[in-house]
Design a protein around this motif. Sequence first.
Motif, PDB file in Angstrom:
ATOM      1  N   THR A  34       4.563  -0.217 -17.371  1.00  0.00           N
ATOM      2  CA  THR A  34       3.851  -0.842 -16.139  1.00  0.00           C
ATOM      3  C   THR A  34       5.278  -1.238 -15.291  1.00  0.00           C
ATOM      4  OG1 THR A  34       4.130  -2.971 -16.952  1.00  0.00           O
ATOM      5  CG2 THR A  34       2.200  -1.758 -17.183  1.00  0.00           C
ATOM      6  N   LYS A  35       5.171  -1.035 -13.993  1.00  0.00           N
ATOM      7  CA  LYS A  35       6.264  -1.348 -12.936  1.00  0.00           C
ATOM      8  C   LYS A  35       5.842  -1.880 -11.823  1.00  0.00           C
ATOM      9  CE  LYS A  35      10.668  -0.815 -11.783  1.00  0.00           C
ATOM     10  NZ  LYS A  35      11.793  -1.880 -12.184  1.00  0.00           N
ATOM     11  N   ILE A  36       6.478  -2.748 -11.179  1.00  0.00           N
ATOM     12  CA  ILE A  36       6.072  -3.183  -9.650  1.00  0.00           C
ATOM     13  C   ILE A  36       6.955  -2.411  -8.860  1.00  0.00           C
ATOM     14  CG2 ILE A  36       6.131  -4.935  -8.176  1.00  0.00           C
ATOM     15  CD1 ILE A  36       3.827  -5.353  -9.860  1.00  0.00           C
ATOM     16  N   ILE A  37       6.593  -1.548  -7.862  1.00  0.00           N
ATOM     17  CA  ILE A  37       7.420  -0.978  -6.938  1.00  0.00           C
ATOM     18  C   ILE A  37       7.307  -1.375  -5.525  1.00  0.00           C
ATOM     19  CG2 ILE A  37       7.800   1.153  -8.496  1.00  0.00           C
ATOM     20  CD1 ILE A  37       5.845   2.686  -6.687  1.00  0.00           C
ATOM     21  N   GLN A  38       8.011  -1.250  -4.551  1.00  0.00           N
ATOM     22  CA  GLN A  38       7.956  -1.691  -3.179  1.00  0.00           C
ATOM     23  C   GLN A  38       7.506  -0.767  -2.539  1.00  0.00           C
ATOM     24  OE1 GLN A  38      10.166  -3.703  -5.134  1.00  0.00           O
ATOM     25  NE2 GLN A  38       8.713  -5.427  -5.168  1.00  0.00           N
ATOM     26  N   LEU A  39       6.852  -0.721  -1.608  1.00  0.00           N
ATOM     27  CA  LEU A  39       6.495   0.656  -0.570  1.00  0.00           C
ATOM     28  C   LEU A  39       6.128  -0.196   0.704  1.00  0.00           C
ATOM     29  CD1 LEU A  39       4.276   2.775  -2.810  1.00  0.00           C
ATOM     30  CD2 LEU A  39       6.732   3.289  -2.189  1.00  0.00           C
ATOM     31  N   MET A  78       6.725  -4.989   3.385  1.00  0.00           N
ATOM     32  CA  MET A  78       6.689  -4.208   2.250  1.00  0.00           C
ATOM     33  C   MET A  78       5.530  -4.722   1.354  1.00  0.00           C
ATOM     34  SD  MET A  78       9.238  -1.711   2.692  1.00  0.00           S
ATOM     35  CE  MET A  78       9.531  -1.380   0.931  1.00  0.00           C
ATOM     36  N   LEU A  79       4.791  -3.746   0.711  1.00  0.00           N
ATOM     37  CA  LEU A  79       4.016  -3.980  -0.411  1.00  0.00           C
ATOM     38  C   LEU A  79       4.381  -3.981  -1.903  1.00  0.00           C
ATOM     39  CD1 LEU A  79       0.698  -2.149   1.151  1.00  0.00           C
ATOM     40  CD2 LEU A  79       1.197  -4.618   1.123  1.00  0.00           C
ATOM     41  N   ASP A  80       3.893  -5.114  -2.590  1.00  0.00           N
ATOM     42  CA  ASP A  80       4.299  -4.895  -4.445  1.00  0.00           C
ATOM     43  C   ASP A  80       2.873  -3.747  -4.629  1.00  0.00           C
ATOM     44  OD1 ASP A  80       6.409  -6.391  -4.214  1.00  0.00           O
ATOM     45  OD2 ASP A  80       5.276  -8.213  -5.041  1.00  0.00           O
ATOM     46  N   VAL A  81       3.345  -2.759  -5.382  1.00  0.00           N
ATOM     47  CA  VAL A  81       2.336  -1.814  -5.738  1.00  0.00           C
ATOM     48  C   VAL A  81       2.505  -1.653  -7.273  1.00  0.00           C
ATOM     49  CG1 VAL A  81       1.601   0.596  -5.758  1.00  0.00           C
ATOM     50  CG2 VAL A  81       2.358  -0.688  -3.781  1.00  0.00           C
TER      51      VAL A  81
END
Length: 353
Positions: A87-92, A136-139
Amino acid sequence: MLFRRSAKPLLGLDITTSSVKLIELSKSGETYRVEAFAAEATPLNAVNEKAIVDAQVVGEAVRRAVKRSGARSRDAAVAISGDAAITKIIQLPASFSESELEGQVALQADQYIPFPMEEVSYDFEVVGPTEHDPDMLDVLLVATRTENVEQRQAAVEAAGLKAVIVDVEAFTVENACQLLRHQMPEEGMGHNIAVMDFGASSTTFSVLRDLRVTYTRDFAFGGQQLTEEIMRTYGLTLEEAGRAKKEGGLPSNYEPEILEPFIDDMTQQVSRSLQFFLASGTNREQPEQILICGGCANIPGVADVIGSRVGIPTQVGNPLGMMKISSRARSQGVMKDATALLTACGLALRSFD
């Protein structure tokens, strides 16, 4: 499949080394009701450390559970273990459309997944705006080897069901913990609560803050160790030992020589898990309450022993405590197994996403 929405009731199906547990829930207003339940022993060696070794044999056990439960739904939600998932939170950028997000996640996934992409199943969900950057969004990106998903799909299909959702146990526990709110101070809001779910061969320790999991750890320890000790000491088969553990009737030396040392081991595992949690980051605060779940939680007095030794109020967690129970589920002994139904309940709750 992880974040897929369900339009109809799902069977929460928890497959472990010792048992297959199946539960079907309905909801009226804010009240849940157990419509159907059954538990079936997992055939020996069919599941090994959460990996399904023989999908056909497991499927037969699931089929028997479905038949006994009288469940109507043929759609199921199952889970893979947390240690099998990445699992990983990425920013977009928040300006991205859904299709742009999908494309960007596909491009970025390769950076975070240490396996060839053709061997991987992954999914994502938007968590919300990034804390310090509203543009930005945390995805949340979640991935696992495709074989982990296919094993479970094959077992479910061998039972004549369809695996609509494949979840991750850590998310499932978080989902199910809303069913423990009635036991938490102020329903868990503004508090650190530890949940210890003792399985057959592995245990999950989670800490929740405002009902969100902030820390989780899986480790090899479970009720199977007690069963095997009974088996060795009294010359019983595994099945006989499991029955004796639940129903009693063992010699007078059982409690002082076998059960009490096992409770000592349980307490040590709780204590060690708390130490790992406190050492895992800055500003970690000791949980204010511990809820213990799983089959081992049914050992008489175990919560009091753990609570007195670690110095934190401890209760047995009951996810069915505020639910209505159908007569059919009651006749299958659902209340006896209540403490062991955290994962199955968390999966069944996906019906109401």
